[in-house]
Design an enzyme around this catalytic site. Sequence first.
Site, PDB file in Angstrom:
ATOM      1  N   HIS A   1      58.779  10.415   3.997  1.00 21.99           N
ATOM      2  CA  HIS A   1      59.724  10.813   5.038  1.00 21.99           C
ATOM      3  C   HIS A   1      59.119  11.945   5.847  1.00 21.99           C
ATOM      4  O   HIS A   1      58.469  12.833   5.305  1.00 21.99           O
ATOM      5  CB  HIS A   1      61.026  11.330   4.427  1.00 21.99           C
ATOM      6  CG  HIS A   1      61.887  10.241   3.881  1.00 21.99           C
ATOM      7  ND1 HIS A   1      62.872  10.483   2.958  1.00 21.99           N
ATOM      8  CD2 HIS A   1      61.916   8.919   4.121  1.00 21.99           C
ATOM      9  CE1 HIS A   1      63.472   9.345   2.669  1.00 21.99           C
ATOM     10  NE2 HIS A   1      62.901   8.386   3.342  1.00 21.99           N
TER      11      HIS A   1
ATOM     12  N   GLU B   1      66.355  15.709  -1.321  1.00 20.44           N
ATOM     13  CA  GLU B   1      64.934  15.597  -1.625  1.00 20.44           C
ATOM     14  C   GLU B   1      64.211  16.814  -1.081  1.00 20.44           C
ATOM     15  O   GLU B   1      64.812  17.641  -0.381  1.00 20.44           O
ATOM     16  CB  GLU B   1      64.353  14.295  -1.052  1.00 20.44           C
ATOM     17  CG  GLU B   1      64.367  14.233   0.465  1.00 20.44           C
ATOM     18  CD  GLU B   1      63.928  12.878   1.008  1.00 20.44           C
ATOM     19  OE1 GLU B   1      64.108  11.860   0.332  1.00 20.44           O
ATOM     20  OE2 GLU B   1      63.404  12.857   2.133  1.00 20.44           O
TER      21      GLU B   1
END
Lengths: 295, 386
Positions: free
Chosen positions: A250, A212
């Site tokens: 995150h 990611e």
Amino acid sequence: MSIFADENTKVVVQGLTGSQGRFHGLRNRAYGTKVVAGVTPGKGGSDVEGIPVYDTVAQAVDATGADASFVVVPPPFAAGAVLEAAEAGISLIVCITEGIPAQDEARLFNQLKRDYPNARLIGPNCPGIISPGKCNIGITAGEIALAGGPVGIVSRSGTLTYQALYELTQQGIGQTTCLGIGGDPVPGTSFIDCLQAFEADPETKAVLMIGEIGGSEEERAADFIASEMSKPVVAYIAGVTAPPGRRMGHAGAIISGSQGTAQAKMEALTAAGARVAKNPSEAGEIMVEVVKGLA
Amino acid sequence: MDLFEYQGKQYFARFGIPTSPGGIADTPEEAVARASEVGYPVVVKAQVKVGGRGKAGGVRLANDKQETRSAAEAILGMNIKGHLVRRLWIEHASDIAKEYYASFTLDRTAKLHLGMVSAKGGVEIEQVAAEDPRAIARLHINPVEGLTEEGARKLVEEASLDEEAKDQAVAVLQALYRCFVEGDADLVEVNPLILTVDGRVHALDAKVTLDDNAAYRHPEWEEYRATELEDEREKLAREKGLNYIGLDGSTGIIANGAGLAMSTLDVVNQVGGSAANFLDIGGGASADVMAAALEVINTDERVRSILVNIFGGITRCDEVARGILDALGRVELKAPIVLRLDGTNAEEGRAILADHLSERLIQETTMLSAARKAVEMAAQASGGAR
């Protein structure tokens, strides 16, 4: 075979008496994992559906021979719990806790490296590790995995790990081991650690890697793939449409300046010889082709 | 959380990092009052969380009341790179002899702390970094060991700071490192760190990013949180414990986990739609959290369809299903929901919703088909235009 955890792994659950610890600890056991003990300070001597609970990890290890730990305790206590496991001689520590302060994590990583170099930490802020049919440590729903290989999965995101497992299982492709390394800035185990282990595992024939935005771990993994991997790698990177400068959930998922964009990571992986999918379903479809070609 | 300069300086002060005397002002009158307290000449500085404010005219020197008033009038209300100036920091102007640079952050690749110091501080530091990287001294610090006085001195020597600044700079670096570690910051940056004509080293600017994960052990951060200028939707989401970022498309997104939420945005985009937001309900979300997520999305006027993409791990699909029913009972949703449920307790979740499926609550079996359906519904609701 599998990497890091198999049918012989004996697990102690730190935080077994909490609601999450109990739910997932029992689910792990129901999957067939050898969950041999729980640890909750002050609750030693009790049990959770037959699983004995100890006050310390050291006591649990002495009594049961546990060699892996599943850490499911709140952020203020997580780093201490991981260190306690390492000190007790646990060699595989899976920490799912989300929200540990970055300073604690950076200190934890370096303290493990310096004082307990043989302890492997997976996470924090990860779904854990599953070697289908053998062992499931963490919060992954075991029924979405398919035993027998030949694909290894490594992912930075929790739910995308499940998505990846699901896509492969739907396609009839089994997995040797699937693990999430976590979305925090200082994960205990990196992509490269996992790629290296998959490369060395004879039953793993191909690897699915899910990355990611943020940081440069995917780019470093690309370098490793180019120079060290003989097995095919299929990759997917989440966050192509993420706006720069906004932290996407995150702690590690943020594009700052030109650093960490999905585009850069996809290019690096393509250049390294990995096949890059544009969504999880496509990753599954590409893996079908790759597995067919393994012969 | 990023701090405003004045907050960063207040934070620095807790750790003994020297700054200029100053105060905040929200009106020209307050600016004049602060200026007379700190003593002329003063610098009137726009408080915005974005770089380049000096070049945009957001920093002015003022020698008297009149100049202070007119500077404040000019800067308040200014739009700097999309940031509206609502507050000023007024500080006593320093006689600057030299401008340095100092910062501490985490080097994610090395997994160590990274300290950086340069004798070439000031507005062009990024250019210096690009063109003359050797002008920036770098030191990796093991977080277990921390920054020693020796380490700080090494940085100062390698950066070739002026002789008379060195001892003070070492002390400032040690205090700055404490602010970084004990203050739970992701970044502390001083640019410029100045040497004054009369030989004092202090921070003329302050850039501090705090680690939100550490908020539980810093009750003093509450006052910083109070000044965060957030999008209304984002504020509501945060109060509900959700991770929300407003975007400008027409398909509202709710997913569990940051990765899946990002991926859902990507897939919506790939099938020709556009996401109205990023919303991660987090791990282990309860029915309450799911209901709150729908309520937040419902406040967004642009939303024409809502895509709920859940792959349960620690999150249990039955809880998600209950949350959806709860929200449907509590508020009138303006847009239809397209739902995809998989993972932990998925069957229980689907069973709970089975009797409630309709044109306003559609279930799809895969992420891709759910994205297609949601985008199609958004297009229909917008009369074909997206």
